[in-house]
Scaffold this motif. Structure first.
Motif, PDB file in Angstrom:
ATOM      1  N   GLY A 244       0.782   4.640  20.632  1.00 14.67           N
ATOM      2  CA  GLY A 244       2.165   4.162  20.235  1.00 14.67           C
ATOM      3  C   GLY A 244       2.604   2.742  20.540  1.00 14.67           C
ATOM      4  N   ARG A 245       3.726   2.330  21.071  1.00  6.51           N
ATOM      5  CA  ARG A 245       3.915   1.257  21.476  1.00  6.51           C
ATOM      6  C   ARG A 245       4.307   1.338  23.090  1.00  6.51           C
ATOM      7  NH1 ARG A 245       9.043  -0.601  17.507  1.00  6.51           N
ATOM      8  NH2 ARG A 245       7.680  -0.297  15.583  1.00  6.51           N
ATOM      9  N   TRP A 246       3.163   1.908  23.736  1.00  3.91           N
ATOM     10  CA  TRP A 246       3.105   1.904  25.078  1.00  3.91           C
ATOM     11  C   TRP A 246       2.508   0.672  25.757  1.00  3.91           C
ATOM     12  CZ3 TRP A 246       6.456   4.669  28.185  1.00  3.91           C
ATOM     13  CH2 TRP A 246       7.037   5.704  27.608  1.00  3.91           C
ATOM     14  N   GLY A 247       1.919   0.066  24.844  1.00  2.44           N
ATOM     15  CA  GLY A 247       1.274  -1.323  25.369  1.00  2.44           C
ATOM     16  C   GLY A 247      -0.132  -0.667  25.643  1.00  2.44           C
ATOM     17  N   HIS A 248      -0.429  -1.696  26.990  1.00  3.45           N
ATOM     18  CA  HIS A 248      -2.074  -1.272  27.626  1.00  3.45           C
ATOM     19  C   HIS A 248      -1.789  -1.275  29.147  1.00  3.45           C
ATOM     20  CE1 HIS A 248      -2.957  -5.421  28.852  1.00  3.45           C
ATOM     21  NE2 HIS A 248      -2.006  -5.946  28.256  1.00  3.45           N
ATOM     22  N   ALA A 249      -2.950  -0.646  29.641  1.00  2.00           N
ATOM     23  CA  ALA A 249      -2.776  -0.699  31.289  1.00  2.00           C
ATOM     24  C   ALA A 249      -4.349  -1.070  31.500  1.00  2.00           C
ATOM     25  CB  ALA A 249      -2.769   0.852  31.517  1.00  2.00           C
ATOM     26  N   THR A 250      -4.575  -1.535  32.829  1.00  2.00           N
ATOM     27  CA  THR A 250      -5.741  -2.007  33.336  1.00  2.00           C
ATOM     28  C   THR A 250      -5.987  -1.446  34.721  1.00  2.00           C
ATOM     29  OG1 THR A 250      -5.596  -3.974  32.352  1.00  2.00           O
ATOM     30  CG2 THR A 250      -7.013  -4.069  34.023  1.00  2.00           C
ATOM     31  N   VAL A 251      -7.047  -0.961  35.010  1.00  2.00           N
ATOM     32  CA  VAL A 251      -7.513  -0.666  36.309  1.00  2.00           C
ATOM     33  C   VAL A 251      -8.518  -1.870  36.796  1.00  2.00           C
ATOM     34  CG1 VAL A 251      -8.796   0.893  37.759  1.00  2.00           C
ATOM     35  CG2 VAL A 251      -7.391   1.710  35.937  1.00  2.00           C
ATOM     36  N   PHE A 252      -8.380  -2.414  37.975  1.00  2.00           N
ATOM     37  CA  PHE A 252      -9.266  -3.340  38.458  1.00  2.00           C
ATOM     38  C   PHE A 252      -9.677  -2.957  40.205  1.00  2.00           C
ATOM     39  CE2 PHE A 252      -4.915  -4.765  38.899  1.00  2.00           C
ATOM     40  CZ  PHE A 252      -4.705  -4.867  40.271  1.00  2.00           C
ATOM     41  N   ALA A 253     -10.788  -3.676  40.342  1.00  2.00           N
ATOM     42  CA  ALA A 253     -11.360  -3.258  41.619  1.00  2.00           C
ATOM     43  C   ALA A 253     -12.139  -4.410  42.175  1.00  2.00           C
ATOM     44  CB  ALA A 253     -11.954  -2.012  41.791  1.00  2.00           C
ATOM     45  N   ALA A 254     -12.397  -4.762  43.385  1.00  2.00           N
ATOM     46  CA  ALA A 254     -13.229  -5.822  43.918  1.00  2.00           C
ATOM     47  C   ALA A 254     -13.592  -5.504  45.347  1.00  2.00           C
ATOM     48  CB  ALA A 254     -12.514  -7.056  44.123  1.00  2.00           C
ATOM     49  N   GLY A 255     -14.926  -5.759  45.686  1.00  2.00           N
ATOM     50  CA  GLY A 255     -15.651  -5.542  46.960  1.00  2.00           C
ATOM     51  C   GLY A 255     -16.674  -6.341  47.268  1.00  2.00           C
ATOM     52  N   GLY A 256     -16.736  -6.894  48.440  1.00  2.00           N
ATOM     53  CA  GLY A 256     -17.546  -7.688  48.966  1.00  2.00           C
ATOM     54  C   GLY A 256     -17.795  -8.056  50.489  1.00  2.00           C
ATOM     55  N   ALA A 257     -18.384  -9.200  50.896  1.00  2.00           N
ATOM     56  CA  ALA A 257     -18.694  -9.422  52.309  1.00  2.00           C
ATOM     57  C   ALA A 257     -18.172 -10.911  52.558  1.00  2.00           C
ATOM     58  CB  ALA A 257     -19.899  -9.045  52.854  1.00  2.00           C
ATOM     59  N   LEU A 258     -17.792 -11.245  53.674  1.00  2.00           N
ATOM     60  CA  LEU A 258     -17.532 -12.525  54.251  1.00  2.00           C
ATOM     61  C   LEU A 258     -18.300 -12.797  55.260  1.00  2.00           C
ATOM     62  CD1 LEU A 258     -15.640 -15.259  54.141  1.00  2.00           C
ATOM     63  CD2 LEU A 258     -14.162 -13.781  55.536  1.00  2.00           C
ATOM     64  N   ALA A 259     -19.165 -13.822  55.286  1.00  2.00           N
ATOM     65  CA  ALA A 259     -20.063 -14.453  56.482  1.00  2.00           C
ATOM     66  C   ALA A 259     -19.413 -15.677  57.075  1.00  2.00           C
ATOM     67  CB  ALA A 259     -21.595 -14.526  56.056  1.00  2.00           C
ATOM     68  N   MET A 260     -19.102 -15.578  58.364  1.00  2.00           N
ATOM     69  CA  MET A 260     -18.375 -16.792  58.924  1.00  2.00           C
ATOM     70  C   MET A 260     -19.601 -17.458  60.252  1.00  2.00           C
ATOM     71  SD  MET A 260     -14.906 -14.961  59.357  1.00  2.00           S
ATOM     72  CE  MET A 260     -15.664 -13.414  59.581  1.00  2.00           C
ATOM     73  N   SER A 261     -19.473 -18.789  60.081  1.00  2.00           N
ATOM     74  CA  SER A 261     -20.079 -19.443  61.306  1.00  2.00           C
ATOM     75  C   SER A 261     -19.054 -19.326  62.432  1.00  2.00           C
ATOM     76  CB  SER A 261     -20.301 -20.757  61.194  1.00  2.00           C
ATOM     77  OG  SER A 261     -19.325 -21.673  60.630  1.00  2.00           O
ATOM     78  N   ASP A 262     -19.267 -19.748  63.739  1.00  2.00           N
ATOM     79  CA  ASP A 262     -18.539 -19.358  65.027  1.00  2.00           C
ATOM     80  C   ASP A 262     -17.395 -20.519  64.432  1.00  2.00           C
ATOM     81  OD1 ASP A 262     -20.063 -17.683  66.012  1.00  2.00           O
ATOM     82  OD2 ASP A 262     -21.473 -19.103  67.223  1.00  2.00           O
ATOM     83  N   GLY A 263     -16.257 -20.007  64.696  1.00  2.00           N
ATOM     84  CA  GLY A 263     -15.002 -20.917  64.659  1.00  2.00           C
ATOM     85  C   GLY A 263     -14.444 -21.410  66.256  1.00  2.00           C
ATOM     86  N   GLU A 264     -13.247 -21.633  65.975  1.00  2.00           N
ATOM     87  CA  GLU A 264     -12.666 -22.265  67.141  1.00  2.00           C
ATOM     88  C   GLU A 264     -11.425 -21.414  67.628  1.00  2.00           C
ATOM     89  OE1 GLU A 264     -13.784 -24.795  69.189  1.00  2.00           O
ATOM     90  OE2 GLU A 264     -15.292 -24.984  67.706  1.00  2.00           O
TER      91      GLU A 264
END
Length: 349
Positions: free
Chosen positions: A236-256
């Motif tokens: 009908g006129r209900w438009g549209h819907a979206t499902v979204f997802a994300a996943g990952g990793a963050l690598a960091m050098s030594d900070g201060e």
């Protein structure tokens, strides 16, 4: 009217602000003709002063920019935090308000390949939302933590362990944050108005900010993640819907910042959904979380992960110009700001 009734009335108005702002602005700008409004994750992440200094990314769009096309974003995040903890060995105080203004650019270099850059400005001050946040939590029956009775309008971030002060920052001001370089590769796109899409994204954060002023970490960080979405046309006129997802990793050098306790690898993820009943606006909500950025602390706010609920919507002023409006609430109390406001004005060229 009693003071309590005044605050509850004011709070009720603020609760309705996000929904009514999205709907009323959408009605005022009228219908947008063209493609259905794309429903994408809010371009925000944990704005804790001890987390936003690292390269934790937003989930971002699962559809990269077409070749020769560009997308720009001016994002404003305002986050208010209050946390006071003390044991025999450690003390932690996080009291203040931060503003992060980010100018982001994404450009389709060739088909399926996108490059970009984020340039942030980070500011800290005593803030004006302390009273509002207490009212917000009281109205919804949410935990107040240690806010009641705490000084209002203060700015101080401090941490001490085993008799040594390891963090101290109480200077207001605005400075350049850590610049990020970004790239993305379109792994899959189903085509059409309601596609299934998957992209591999990466970002490199450079230590251009100040670790002593908490506008940067002093580390060089690399993030790699997958982001996907699936869009559905509704009957009908209900438009549209979206499902979204994300996943990952963050690598960091030594900070201060708390360098002896900093983790060098963090996992993160987002899960959300949105509904667009018309081409002029959409309602969205997402859960975003990450593992701990620090270790060797009795305080879960440092040594445990965080989870945030982010909710609001998108208003389309034209087929190419949109405004995101959102609030975030800390699901895991103390590991992220009590309440944060996000505004994101995007434009496609």
């Amino acid at each position: 009217m009693t003071s309590r009734s005044f605050f509850l009335t004011r709070e009720l108005s603020i609760q309705r602000m996000l929904f009514t702002a999205v709907v009323l602005v959408a009605l005022s700008v009228g219908p947008c003709h063209g493609e259905p409004l794309a429903i994408t994750p809010f371009y925000t992440f944990n704005q804790s002063p001890l987390v936003q200094i690292y390269g934790l990314p937003a989930a971002e769009n699962a559809v990269v920019q077409p070749a020769g096309k560009a997308w720009t974003l001016l994002a404003v995040d305002v986050a208010n935090s209050y946390l006071k903890r003390e044991t025999m060995r450690e003390t932690l105080l996080v009291d203040g308000e931060g503003e992060r203004i980010t100018l982001a650019l994404r450009y389709g270099v060739v088909p399926n390949l996108e490059l970009g850059m984020d340039v942030p400005l980070v500011a800290y001050n005593g803030g004006i939302f302390d009273g509002f946040i207490e009212d917000w939590h009281e109205f919804f029956g949410l935990p107040q933590g240690q806010r009641p009775g705490a000084p209002k309008g203060e700015l101080r971030f401090a941490y001490a362990k085993d008799g040594r002060q390891r963090l101290e920052m109480d200077e207001a001001g605005v400075r350049l944050g850590d610049v990020r370089l970004n790239g993305a590769w379109q792994l899959y796109h189903g085509g059409g108005d309601n596609p299934v899409a998957l992209a591999l994204r990466a970002s490199l954060k450079l230590p251009t900010g100040s670790s002593s002023r908490l506008t940067g970490s002093g580390s060089t960080d690399f993030a790699l993640w997958l982001t996907g979405s699936s869009d559905y046309a509704l009957p009908g006129r209900w438009g549209h819907a979206t499902v979204f997802a994300a996943g990952g990793a963050l690598a960091m050098s030594d900070g201060e910042v708390l360098k002896e306790q900093q983790q060098n690898l963090v996992g993160f993820g987002t899960l959300g959904l949105g509904w667009s009943p018309a081409q002029s606006f959409a309602l969205k909500a997402q859960l975003s979380g990450h593992s701990a950025f620090y270790r060797d602390s009795e305080f879960s706010e440092l040594s445990s992960g965080a989870m945030q609920l982010i909710f609001g919507g998108t208003v389309a002023f034209s087929p190419r110009t949109t405004l995101d409006i959102a609030l975030s609430e800390d699901v895991t109390v103390g590991a992220s700001p009590d309440v944060a406001l996000h505004l994101g004005l995007g434009h496609r060229f």
